[in-house]
Design a protein around this motif. Structure first.
Motif, short mmCIF file in Angstrom:
data_model
loop_
_atom_site.label_atom_id
_atom_site.label_comp_id
_atom_site.label_asym_id
_atom_site.label_seq_id
_atom_site.Cartn_x
_atom_site.Cartn_y
_atom_site.Cartn_z
N PHE A 59 1.02 -1.42 0.25
CA PHE A 59 -0.02 -0.58 -0.78
C PHE A 59 1.25 1.31 0.27
O PHE A 59 2.12 1.39 0.56
CB PHE A 59 -1.13 -0.10 1.38
CG PHE A 59 -2.34 -1.32 1.01
CD1 PHE A 59 -3.22 -1.20 0.06
CD2 PHE A 59 -2.07 -2.06 1.24
CE1 PHE A 59 -3.98 -1.09 -0.26
CE2 PHE A 59 -2.78 -3.17 1.77
CZ PHE A 59 -3.99 -2.49 0.73
N ARG A 68 -3.45 7.84 -2.92
CA ARG A 68 -3.27 7.14 -4.31
C ARG A 68 -4.97 6.40 -4.70
O ARG A 68 -4.80 5.58 -3.25
CB ARG A 68 -1.89 6.45 -5.23
CG ARG A 68 -1.85 6.02 -4.93
CD ARG A 68 -0.25 5.60 -4.96
NE ARG A 68 -0.31 5.29 -6.81
CZ ARG A 68 0.61 5.30 -7.37
NH1 ARG A 68 1.68 4.63 -7.15
NH2 ARG A 68 0.52 4.85 -8.72
N PRO A 69 -5.65 6.66 -5.60
CA PRO A 69 -6.49 5.39 -5.74
C PRO A 69 -5.77 4.19 -5.63
O PRO A 69 -5.13 4.08 -6.71
CB PRO A 69 -7.19 5.73 -7.07
CG PRO A 69 -5.94 6.77 -8.22
CD PRO A 69 -4.85 7.88 -7.05
N LEU A 70 -6.85 3.10 -5.62
CA LEU A 70 -6.40 2.11 -6.24
C LEU A 70 -6.90 1.35 -6.63
O LEU A 70 -8.36 1.28 -7.46
CB LEU A 70 -7.17 1.10 -4.71
CG LEU A 70 -6.91 -0.28 -4.72
CD1 LEU A 70 -5.60 -1.50 -4.75
CD2 LEU A 70 -7.79 -1.14 -3.56
N LEU A 71 -6.46 0.74 -7.78
CA LEU A 71 -6.56 0.41 -9.01
C LEU A 71 -6.47 -1.37 -9.74
O LEU A 71 -5.01 -1.65 -9.03
CB LEU A 71 -6.15 0.95 -10.35
CG LEU A 71 -6.72 2.78 -10.20
CD1 LEU A 71 -5.40 3.22 -11.11
CD2 LEU A 71 -8.26 2.98 -10.87
N GLU A 110 -11.66 1.70 -10.57
CA GLU A 110 -11.33 2.00 -9.06
C GLU A 110 -11.85 1.74 -8.30
O GLU A 110 -13.20 1.28 -8.07
CB GLU A 110 -10.96 3.27 -8.84
CG GLU A 110 -11.25 4.49 -7.91
CD GLU A 110 -10.99 6.37 -8.23
OE1 GLU A 110 -10.45 6.20 -7.02
OE2 GLU A 110 -10.90 6.58 -8.83
N SER A 167 -12.79 2.35 -3.99
CA SER A 167 -12.92 3.20 -3.52
C SER A 167 -12.74 2.89 -1.94
O SER A 167 -13.44 2.01 -1.53
CB SER A 167 -14.12 4.52 -3.40
OG SER A 167 -14.84 3.58 -3.32
N GLY A 174 -4.19 2.92 -1.79
CA GLY A 174 -3.66 2.57 -3.78
C GLY A 174 -2.30 1.81 -3.42
O GLY A 174 -2.33 1.82 -1.96
N ASP A 230 0.70 2.73 -11.93
CA ASP A 230 -0.47 3.05 -11.28
C ASP A 230 -0.51 1.49 -10.56
O ASP A 230 -1.32 1.53 -9.77
CB ASP A 230 -1.65 3.09 -12.08
CG ASP A 230 -2.00 2.01 -12.84
OD1 ASP A 230 -1.25 0.93 -12.97
OD2 ASP A 230 -2.97 1.84 -13.93
N ASP A 274 -0.78 -1.70 -10.72
CA ASP A 274 -2.14 -2.28 -10.94
C ASP A 274 -1.71 -3.76 -10.47
O ASP A 274 -1.24 -4.02 -11.89
CB ASP A 274 -3.02 -2.05 -12.01
CG ASP A 274 -4.76 -3.30 -12.75
OD1 ASP A 274 -4.58 -4.05 -11.87
OD2 ASP A 274 -5.54 -2.40 -12.98
#
Length: 160
Positions: free
Chosen positions: A14, A19-22, A27, A29, A33, A39, A41
């Protein structure tokens, strides 16, 4: 008919910064992230590794370059699409793929259908050819301590 099988695994911690979790381009929420050069992923990365591995072309880092400056923050689903194009250039197409996302948190069940849809569209196969599952480690190890997320992927490619 010539078929090849590839497997891939990816793990990211983590991120310390917001930052967003993709996951599979979707995404998720309400959670931190993952940390990484792109990113981060893990689903897209594991599938990409499996595709490249099926044709003995290396892995994500060796194929696209580890820490390549122009890939900072890159959309991993775009990299996956590029790997699918490479597979096609070598005369193969994806037959099916199976992924297992390993995460203690967040709970992913409600996100799996969207992830499956996104991967099928990116890889160019029917949703019935894509399996994405989620499991935990029952609080064991770094993933069980909610330090990160992993994904394991297996793909079958067939000569066209």
């Amino acid at each position: 008919m010539t078929v090849r099988i590839g497997s891939g695994i990816d793990v990211h911690p983590f991120a310390p910064d917001p930052r967003p979790l993709l996951l599979a381009g979707v995404e998720v929420s309400g959670t931190a992230g993952l940390d990484g050069h792109s990113d981060a992923d893990v689903v897209a990365h594991a599938i990409t590794d499996a595709l490249l591995g099926a044709l003995a072309l290396g892995d994500l880092g060796s194929f696209f370059g580890v820490d390549t400056p122009d890939l900072r923050g890159a959309d991993s689903m775009v990299l996956l699409a590029r790997a699918v194009a490479v597979v096609a250039d070598h005369g193969f197409a994806v037959g099916n793929l199976d992924c297992t996302v390993i995460a203690q948190q967040p709970r992913l069940g409600r996100h799996l259908p969207a992830m499956r849809t996104a991967v099928a569209a990116t890889v160019g196969v029917a949703e019935s050819a894509v399996s994405i599952k989620a499991t935990t480690t029952d609080r064991l190890g770094s993933i069980g301590r909610v330090e990160g997320i992993a994904c394991w992927a297996t793909v079958l490619v067939a000569a066209t």
